[in-house]
Design an enzyme around this catalytic site. Structure first.
Site, mmCIF file in Angstrom:
data_model
loop_
_atom_site.group_PDB
_atom_site.id
_atom_site.type_symbol
_atom_site.label_atom_id
_atom_site.label_comp_id
_atom_site.label_asym_id
_atom_site.label_seq_id
_atom_site.Cartn_x
_atom_site.Cartn_y
_atom_site.Cartn_z
ATOM 1 N N HIS A 35 0.815 -1.215 0.000
ATOM 2 C CA HIS A 35 0.000 0.000 0.000
ATOM 3 C C HIS A 35 0.853 1.271 0.000
ATOM 4 O O HIS A 35 0.329 2.364 -0.137
ATOM 5 C CB HIS A 35 -0.986 0.011 1.175
ATOM 6 C CG HIS A 35 -0.378 0.230 2.519
ATOM 7 N ND1 HIS A 35 -0.040 -0.797 3.378
ATOM 8 C CD2 HIS A 35 -0.052 1.366 3.183
ATOM 9 C CE1 HIS A 35 0.459 -0.300 4.488
ATOM 10 N NE2 HIS A 35 0.474 1.016 4.390
ATOM 11 N N ASP B 90 0.422 -7.661 1.469
ATOM 12 C CA ASP B 90 0.689 -6.219 1.509
ATOM 13 C C ASP B 90 2.189 -5.930 1.464
ATOM 14 O O ASP B 90 2.713 -5.128 2.237
ATOM 15 C CB ASP B 90 0.065 -5.587 2.759
ATOM 16 C CG ASP B 90 -0.032 -4.059 2.648
ATOM 17 O OD1 ASP B 90 0.376 -3.510 1.612
ATOM 18 O OD2 ASP B 90 -0.494 -3.430 3.621
ATOM 19 N N GLY C 256 3.291 6.413 7.701
ATOM 20 C CA GLY C 256 4.665 6.632 7.261
ATOM 21 C C GLY C 256 5.607 5.550 7.750
ATOM 22 O O GLY C 256 6.667 5.320 7.171
ATOM 23 N N ASN C 257 5.218 4.857 8.852
ATOM 24 C CA ASN C 257 6.001 3.713 9.334
ATOM 25 C C ASN C 257 5.835 2.497 8.415
ATOM 26 O O ASN C 257 6.656 1.580 8.449
ATOM 27 C CB ASN C 257 5.558 3.290 10.732
ATOM 28 C CG ASN C 257 6.393 3.901 11.840
ATOM 29 O OD1 ASN C 257 5.852 4.575 12.712
ATOM 30 N ND2 ASN C 257 7.697 3.685 11.822
ATOM 31 N N SER C 258 4.773 2.490 7.637
ATOM 32 C CA SER C 258 4.468 1.333 6.797
ATOM 33 C C SER C 258 5.650 0.961 5.908
ATOM 34 O O SER C 258 6.225 1.810 5.226
ATOM 35 C CB SER C 258 3.251 1.632 5.913
ATOM 36 O OG SER C 258 2.097 1.787 6.685
#
Length: 215
Positions: free
Chosen positions: A60, A91, A178-180
């Site tokens: 994502h 993901d 933003g950590n993703s």
């Protein structure tokens, strides 16, 4: 005492290596709505995992709609990358740095190492590393809350199904937008998961794809 100090030094060196391998990812995508073309920008995290310049992140964060991908290395230099793999079920996405650009500019990068995610247990101290809200290379500390969390989503990743064929690691380490795509690691800096999501409106409920699944 000397043995303890040696282990501490080794863990510190491993964690520093991990920090040097974590990158910020800026993405520009093109979508079409109502017959008009729209540019959409986003930011996420990733970690370099191979000498060929492969970067793991979330599906994502970077999708097949990406037209421009820019990577900020630990030395704050920005370089180009391309999407070479994408899987909505877990993901996850795989990018590759432009090695020709790196060579031309005399730049290098650091590679992170994987640990064994099957060995983690509830209560284990872990760290989530990434770019929450654009704040590059931020570290948050927590524990593993659950090692076998299952949930699914009918349109969880860009309108595609996700989560039906794997479980997630649950952690109370802070995971913010933003950590993703950033790594979830042990104290020695070895990757045991890829941070993926958190429950909005709740505290200390974050989830990571297990490192074994990502590998």
């Amino acid at each position: 005492t000397q043995s303890v100090r040696s282990r501490d030094d080794s863990a510190e060196a491993g964690f520093k290596r991990l920090l040097d391998a974590v990158v910020r990812i800026d993405v520009r995508e093109v979508t079409y709505r109502g017959g008009s073309k729209q540019n959409v920008s986003g930011v996420g995290s990733g970690v370099i995992i191979s000498e060929e310049g492969h970067i793991l992140t979330n599906g994502h964060v970077v999708s097949t709609f990406a037209e421009e991908i820019r990577i900020t290395l630990s030395n704050l230099e920005r370089v180009s990358a391309e999407l070479i793999g994408w899987d909505h079920w877990t993901d996850l996405a795989l990018l590759k740095l432009d090695l020709d650009e790196l060579e031309e500019r005399g730049l290098s990068f650091t590679i992170a190492e994987f640990g064994d995610s099957d060995e983690v247990f509830p209560g284990l101290t872990v760290f989530a590393v990434g770019t929450p809200n654009g704040l590059t290379r931020t570290v948050s500390r927590g524990i593993i809350s659950n090692t076998n969390r299952f949930f699914e989503g009918a349109d969880g990743v860009r309108g595609y199904e996700t989560g039906y064929f794997n479980t997630w690691l649950q952690t109370d380490a802070a995971i913010n937008p933003g950590n993703s795509g950033g790594p979830l690691v042990r104290e020695d800096g070895k990757i045991i998961g890829i941070n993926t999501r958190a429950y909005l409106g709740s505290n200390n409920l974050g989830f990571a794809v297990p490192g074994k699944t990502a590998q």
